[in-house]
Scaffold this active site. Structure first.
Site, PDB file in Angstrom:
ATOM      1  N   GLU A 133     -15.610  36.318 -29.214  1.00 34.71           N
ATOM      2  CA  GLU A 133     -14.179  36.126 -29.464  1.00 34.71           C
ATOM      3  C   GLU A 133     -13.883  34.881 -30.305  1.00 34.71           C
ATOM      4  O   GLU A 133     -13.067  34.907 -31.216  1.00 34.71           O
ATOM      5  CB  GLU A 133     -13.472  36.000 -28.104  1.00 34.71           C
ATOM      6  CG  GLU A 133     -11.995  35.748 -28.187  1.00 34.71           C
ATOM      7  CD  GLU A 133     -11.340  35.584 -26.814  1.00 34.71           C
ATOM      8  OE1 GLU A 133     -12.043  35.331 -25.819  1.00 34.71           O
ATOM      9  OE2 GLU A 133     -10.125  35.702 -26.739  1.00 34.71           O
ATOM     10  N   MET A 151     -14.385  39.290 -25.386  1.00 31.12           N
ATOM     11  CA  MET A 151     -13.659  38.130 -24.881  1.00 31.12           C
ATOM     12  C   MET A 151     -14.643  37.062 -24.405  1.00 31.12           C
ATOM     13  O   MET A 151     -15.805  37.359 -24.131  1.00 31.12           O
ATOM     14  CB  MET A 151     -12.752  38.559 -23.728  1.00 31.12           C
ATOM     15  CG  MET A 151     -11.547  37.690 -23.546  1.00 31.12           C
ATOM     16  SD  MET A 151     -10.469  38.332 -22.272  1.00 31.12           S
ATOM     17  CE  MET A 151      -8.937  38.396 -23.162  1.00 31.12           C
ATOM     18  N   ASP A 177     -10.202  23.994 -17.651  1.00 29.40           N
ATOM     19  CA  ASP A 177      -8.910  23.296 -17.755  1.00 29.40           C
ATOM     20  C   ASP A 177      -8.237  23.179 -16.390  1.00 29.40           C
ATOM     21  O   ASP A 177      -7.661  22.141 -16.063  1.00 29.40           O
ATOM     22  CB  ASP A 177      -7.981  24.057 -18.719  1.00 29.40           C
ATOM     23  CG  ASP A 177      -8.428  23.909 -20.171  1.00 29.40           C
ATOM     24  OD1 ASP A 177      -9.047  22.885 -20.504  1.00 29.40           O
ATOM     25  OD2 ASP A 177      -8.179  24.834 -20.966  1.00 29.40           O
ATOM     26  N   ASP A 188     -15.426  33.731 -18.878  1.00 33.67           N
ATOM     27  CA  ASP A 188     -16.041  33.224 -20.102  1.00 33.67           C
ATOM     28  C   ASP A 188     -17.454  32.656 -19.885  1.00 33.67           C
ATOM     29  O   ASP A 188     -18.215  32.532 -20.834  1.00 33.67           O
ATOM     30  CB  ASP A 188     -15.172  32.125 -20.723  1.00 33.67           C
ATOM     31  CG  ASP A 188     -13.789  32.629 -21.084  1.00 33.67           C
ATOM     32  OD1 ASP A 188     -13.587  33.858 -21.080  1.00 33.67           O
ATOM     33  OD2 ASP A 188     -12.912  31.798 -21.363  1.00 33.67           O
ATOM     34  N   ARG A 206      -0.645  29.768 -16.644  1.00 33.98           N
ATOM     35  CA  ARG A 206      -1.415  28.726 -17.321  1.00 33.98           C
ATOM     36  C   ARG A 206      -0.664  27.405 -17.430  1.00 33.98           C
ATOM     37  O   ARG A 206      -0.956  26.601 -18.294  1.00 33.98           O
ATOM     38  CB  ARG A 206      -1.788  29.201 -18.731  1.00 33.98           C
ATOM     39  CG  ARG A 206      -2.781  30.341 -18.769  1.00 33.98           C
ATOM     40  CD  ARG A 206      -3.306  30.545 -20.174  1.00 33.98           C
ATOM     41  NE  ARG A 206      -4.208  31.676 -20.244  1.00 33.98           N
ATOM     42  CZ  ARG A 206      -5.487  31.643 -19.901  1.00 33.98           C
ATOM     43  NH1 ARG A 206      -6.010  30.511 -19.468  1.00 33.98           N
ATOM     44  NH2 ARG A 206      -6.234  32.714 -19.999  1.00 33.98           N
ATOM     45  N   LYS A 263     -13.862  29.425 -11.605  1.00 37.66           N
ATOM     46  CA  LYS A 263     -13.561  30.802 -12.041  1.00 37.66           C
ATOM     47  C   LYS A 263     -13.512  30.864 -13.555  1.00 37.66           C
ATOM     48  O   LYS A 263     -13.058  29.916 -14.184  1.00 37.66           O
ATOM     49  CB  LYS A 263     -12.201  31.195 -11.458  1.00 37.66           C
ATOM     50  CG  LYS A 263     -11.564  32.389 -12.082  1.00 37.66           C
ATOM     51  CD  LYS A 263     -10.218  32.145 -12.775  1.00 37.66           C
ATOM     52  CE  LYS A 263     -10.203  31.277 -13.974  1.00 37.66           C
ATOM     53  NZ  LYS A 263      -9.023  31.416 -14.863  1.00 37.66           N
ATOM     54  N   THR A 264     -13.988  31.871 -14.163  1.00 31.02           N
ATOM     55  CA  THR A 264     -13.672  32.291 -15.525  1.00 31.02           C
ATOM     56  C   THR A 264     -14.701  33.323 -15.973  1.00 31.02           C
ATOM     57  O   THR A 264     -15.904  33.149 -15.749  1.00 31.02           O
ATOM     58  CB  THR A 264     -13.611  31.164 -16.570  1.00 31.02           C
ATOM     59  OG1 THR A 264     -13.381  31.759 -17.850  1.00 31.02           O
ATOM     60  CG2 THR A 264     -14.858  30.303 -16.669  1.00 31.02           C
ATOM     61  N   GLU A 322      -9.821  44.549 -20.364  1.00 36.66           N
ATOM     62  CA  GLU A 322     -10.338  45.596 -19.482  1.00 36.66           C
ATOM     63  C   GLU A 322     -11.462  45.104 -18.571  1.00 36.66           C
ATOM     64  O   GLU A 322     -11.836  45.780 -17.617  1.00 36.66           O
ATOM     65  CB  GLU A 322     -10.780  46.847 -20.258  1.00 36.66           C
ATOM     66  CG  GLU A 322     -11.525  46.689 -21.579  1.00 36.66           C
ATOM     67  CD  GLU A 322     -10.639  46.285 -22.753  1.00 36.66           C
ATOM     68  OE1 GLU A 322     -10.423  45.064 -22.862  1.00 36.66           O
ATOM     69  OE2 GLU A 322     -10.230  47.127 -23.545  1.00 36.66           O
ATOM     70  N   GLY A 344      -6.702  32.645 -16.712  1.00 39.53           N
ATOM     71  CA  GLY A 344      -6.912  34.090 -16.804  1.00 39.53           C
ATOM     72  C   GLY A 344      -7.518  34.664 -15.537  1.00 39.53           C
ATOM     73  O   GLY A 344      -8.274  33.985 -14.842  1.00 39.53           O
ATOM     74  N   LYS A 393     -22.826  58.366 -37.757  1.00 36.22           N
ATOM     75  CA  LYS A 393     -22.096  58.011 -38.975  1.00 36.22           C
ATOM     76  C   LYS A 393     -21.223  56.764 -38.860  1.00 36.22           C
ATOM     77  O   LYS A 393     -20.548  56.418 -39.811  1.00 36.22           O
ATOM     78  CB  LYS A 393     -21.238  59.200 -39.414  1.00 36.22           C
ATOM     79  CG  LYS A 393     -20.237  59.660 -38.365  1.00 36.22           C
ATOM     80  CD  LYS A 393     -19.396  60.837 -38.854  1.00 36.22           C
ATOM     81  CE  LYS A 393     -18.476  61.279 -37.736  1.00 36.22           C
ATOM     82  NZ  LYS A 393     -17.680  62.432 -38.047  1.00 36.22           N
ATOM     83  N   TYR A 394     -21.246  56.105 -37.715  1.00 36.49           N
ATOM     84  CA  TYR A 394     -20.322  54.984 -37.562  1.00 36.49           C
ATOM     85  C   TYR A 394     -21.021  53.670 -37.219  1.00 36.49           C
ATOM     86  O   TYR A 394     -21.989  53.632 -36.457  1.00 36.49           O
ATOM     87  CB  TYR A 394     -19.327  55.250 -36.426  1.00 36.49           C
ATOM     88  CG  TYR A 394     -18.342  56.348 -36.705  1.00 36.49           C
ATOM     89  CD1 TYR A 394     -17.560  56.344 -37.863  1.00 36.49           C
ATOM     90  CD2 TYR A 394     -18.171  57.382 -35.792  1.00 36.49           C
ATOM     91  CE1 TYR A 394     -16.643  57.353 -38.101  1.00 36.49           C
ATOM     92  CE2 TYR A 394     -17.250  58.389 -36.021  1.00 36.49           C
ATOM     93  CZ  TYR A 394     -16.484  58.380 -37.183  1.00 36.49           C
ATOM     94  OH  TYR A 394     -15.591  59.373 -37.419  1.00 36.49           O
TER      95      TYR A 394
HETATM   96  P1  FBP Z   1      -9.707  31.373 -18.426  1.00 34.96           P
HETATM   97  O1  FBP Z   1     -10.462  30.423 -19.291  1.00 34.96           O
HETATM   98  O2  FBP Z   1      -8.433  30.843 -17.920  1.00 34.96           O
HETATM   99  O3  FBP Z   1     -10.555  31.931 -17.324  1.00 34.96           O
HETATM  100  O4  FBP Z   1      -9.292  32.628 -19.315  1.00 34.96           O
HETATM  101  C1  FBP Z   1     -10.236  33.447 -19.867  1.00 34.96           C
HETATM  102  C2  FBP Z   1      -9.693  34.364 -20.916  1.00 34.96           C
HETATM  103  O5  FBP Z   1      -9.811  35.687 -20.479  1.00 34.96           O
HETATM  104  C3  FBP Z   1     -10.404  34.150 -22.252  1.00 34.96           C
HETATM  105  O6  FBP Z   1     -11.596  34.851 -22.321  1.00 34.96           O
HETATM  106  C4  FBP Z   1      -9.356  34.586 -23.236  1.00 34.96           C
HETATM  107  O7  FBP Z   1      -9.520  33.931 -24.478  1.00 34.96           O
HETATM  108  C5  FBP Z   1      -8.090  34.146 -22.590  1.00 34.96           C
HETATM  109  O8  FBP Z   1      -8.314  34.128 -21.208  1.00 34.96           O
HETATM  110  C6  FBP Z   1      -6.914  35.051 -22.878  1.00 34.96           C
HETATM  111  O9  FBP Z   1      -5.771  34.450 -22.389  1.00 34.96           O
HETATM  112  P2  FBP Z   1      -4.464  35.208 -21.939  1.00 34.96           P
HETATM  113  O10 FBP Z   1      -4.714  35.778 -20.591  1.00 34.96           O
HETATM  114  O11 FBP Z   1      -3.452  34.122 -21.851  1.00 34.96           O
HETATM  115  O12 FBP Z   1      -4.181  36.248 -22.942  1.00 34.96           O
END
Ligand code: FBP
Length: 566
Positions: free
Chosen positions: A329, A268, A189, A222, A158, A219-220, A437, A97, A260-261
């Site tokens: 997520e 993610m 990965d 997450d 990927r 990178k990520t 986003e 991602g 009210k909400y």
């Molecule tokens: P990476 O682990 O490859 O950095 O991806 C992160 C991520 O954005 C996750 O947070 C999310 O679950 C996933 O990619 C979504 O994957 P895709 O881009 O294939 O929809």
């Protein structure tokens, strides 16, 4: 043509007023690289630290060249590399991602390789390497993409390089383009992939018997690629959480305005709850679910729903008929009964892939192969959840948790439970999923500087002849230190796709981490009354520009929120 329409036309192709200004943003570099304008490659030496995992013996047996060469030793910068070679041909690719700052890794690489070496971009991701789609990166490209968000300069995918044919194609790409080194910018990965590739390409690739170096870059968004003080955070996390933080802050502001909400906001971050925790620390909402805590307490879905419903009822009792619930997520995988179901589903899908693909009623096909308890649980879930539980896994065998509408499931269940508690409790809820986003926004100053220095580090490792390492920059609140982590020192064996595979374990939120402890110490107060704050838009100039992620500051024992590189 009027001046305004001229101006508007010029903005096309990434030339908004902001994008043009941000390209000129000066980037600090770690002292080890010397001059910020003309950074020098550094040489590396063993730091005295050696890494190892519980599966070290199997790793050594399967990655003999890499382990023998590195000894799994962490490397530290050892002065400017005065003997850096010339004429190296280096290929760089994004994998997985997108995450903010990737372009700056490429820029750092190009700068440190300098005019005496050649940098190629691989388009897109590992698939581009298999197909041999390379192009030479120029100085003009660097001036254009520096400090811009996204991965659009190279694209990403990927693909997991795993078959003999794929490895042979990669070798062919290297030979055809006389590639000496590959830089893989990716998550856990992808860095596992980099370790496998480093071993495969270690020697005997070129006519003279030499190999192709492989270097990973962490990178990520997450935040699940963390290795203690050696890798306090992967790049992209800061930008994504600051973007989400701004949005959650805005929604919190709306809840207290419209009165009210409830807003159920899934964030993610795949399995780990780092993103959710960071956004909670930034905004202080009423309820924050942490997947790892749910797993530790062995909380059932019903128990989670009960907790949220009770919190809603208590606030209503105080006249507070609104609030925000943050949901990681991947929470569904951490709920014990759901986890058992998903594990069995994964095995069934892996072992009956062809029959499953051909089955007309997929849920019935799977249910017939599950244990009775899991079949009953699957049948009790709404169709919109079942559909996603049965959707294709990604090429690394991961359930695509971003597709499961957990926020909707929780809203539906909380609504039903509140009806049982007291039908007069008002409860109107909106669901959000903040994910895509946040991945490609313009990098924060933290990510822009961090990634540029990661690029300088990766390039230095190549010029120092290293392979099988992940570039890192440590001591982010004390100037920054380029280092290298041996990839084989991170590998463990895990069950994926129904079989054992080498992987870099995902770093989950630790219950005893300072960040989690801080959240626990404040969570009840945030639930009892509105104490939220709005972090506002991310700043590249101004008072908040130098703020690092709060969870990183807490977990690394920093004295303030200010990062310092250079
Ligand atoms: P990476 O682990 O490859 O950095 O991806 C992160 C991520 O954005 C996750 O947070 C999310 O679950 C996933 O990619 C979504 O994957 P895709 O881009 O294939 O929809």
């Amino acid at each position: 043509m009027s001046t305004l329409s001229d101006q508007l036309l010029k903005m096309e192709r990434h030339n908004s007023i902001f994008e043009s200004a941000v390209r000129a943003l000066p980037l600090p570099v770690c002292a080890a690289f010397g001059d910020a304008v003309r950074p020098q490659p550094v040489a590396f030496a063993a730091s005295g630290r050696v890494l190892g995992t519980r599966d070290g013996e199997q790793v050594a047996a399967s990655f003999p060249h890499s382990v023998q060469a590195s000894g799994n030793a962490v490397l530290a910068a050892a002065g400017v590399n005065r003997a850096a070679p010339r004429g190296k041909r280096v290929a760089v690719l994004f994998s997985g991602g997108p995450a903010a700052g990737g372009h700056n890794v490429v820029c750092g690489l190009k700068r440190v390789l300098g005019p005496d070496n050649t940098l190629f971009g691989v388009r897109p991701g590992p698939k581009g390497l298999i197909k041999g789609q390379l192009f030479e990166i120029t100085e003009a490209d660097i001036d254009r993409v520096i400090n811009t968000g996204g991965f659009d300069f190279l694209g990403t995918d990927r693909t997991k390089i795993k078959t003999d044919a794929q490895f042979a194609y990669v070798k062919e790409t290297c030979l055809k383009n006389s590639i000496d080194a590959i830089v893989v910018i990716g998550g856990d990965d992808s860095n596992t992939n980099a370790a496998v590739l480093a071993e495969f390409l270690f020697k005997g690739v070129k006519a003279d018997g030499s190999g192709v170096q492989v270097i990973g870059v962490p990178k990520t968004i997450d935040g699940d690629l963390q290795i203690g003080d050696l890798l306090p955070i992967s790049f992209g996390f800061d930008t994504a959480t600051k973007i989400y933080g701004e949005m959650v802050g805005n929604i919190l502001q709306d809840t207290r305005s419209s009165l009210k909400y409830w807003h159920f906001i899934k964030l993610m971050g795949r399995s780990a709850s780092h993103v959710t925790m960071e956004v909670a620390l930034q905004t202080k909402p009423a309820i924050t679910l942490v997947s790892e805590e749910i797993a530790e307490k062995k909380q059932s879905l019903a128990a989670i729903v009960e907790e949220i419903a009770q919190a809603v009822a208590v606030r209503v009792g105080k006249g507070i008929n609104h609030g925000v619930v943050l949901i990681p997520e991947g929470v569904i995988e951490f709920i014990p009964e759901m986890n058992a179901l998903i594990a069995e589903l994964n095995d069934v899908l892996a072992h009956h892939a062809a029959e499953f693909a051909a089955a007309a009623d997929k849920a019935a096909f799977v249910a017939g192969r599950l244990t009775r308890g899991n079949a009953r649980l699957l049948a009790s879930l709404p169709a919109y959840v079942v559909r996603m539980l049965l959707a294709d896994r990604d090429s690394h065998g991961n359930l695509q948790v971003s597709l499961i509408p957990t926020e909707q499931l929780l809203v539906d269940m909380v609504k039903a439970r509140l009806q049982e508690i007291d039908a007069d409790i008002p409860f109107a809820a909106h669901c959000h999923f903040l994910g895509y986003e946040g991945r490609c926004g313009a990098p924060t100053l933290f990510d822009a500087a961090y990634t540029y220095n990661l690029g300088l580090t990766a390039g230095s490792l190549i010029l120092d002849g290293r392979t099988g390492y992940m570039a890192t920059v440590t001591d982010l609140d004390r100037g920054g230190e380029p280092r290298a982590i041996p990839l084989t020192g991170l590998l463990n064996i895990e069950r994926r796709h129904g079989k054992d595979e080498f992987v870099i374990e995902k770093a989950l939120v630790k219950m005893d981490s300072p960040a989690m402890q801080y959240l626990l110490s404040r969570r009840a107060a945030w639930a009892a009354e509105d104490l939220f704050c709005s972090p506002g838009p991310r700043q590249l100039w101004g008072p908040a520009a130098r703020q690092m992620p709060i969870s990183v500051a807490l977990n690394s024992g920093a004295q303030s929120l200010e990062f310092r590189i250079g």
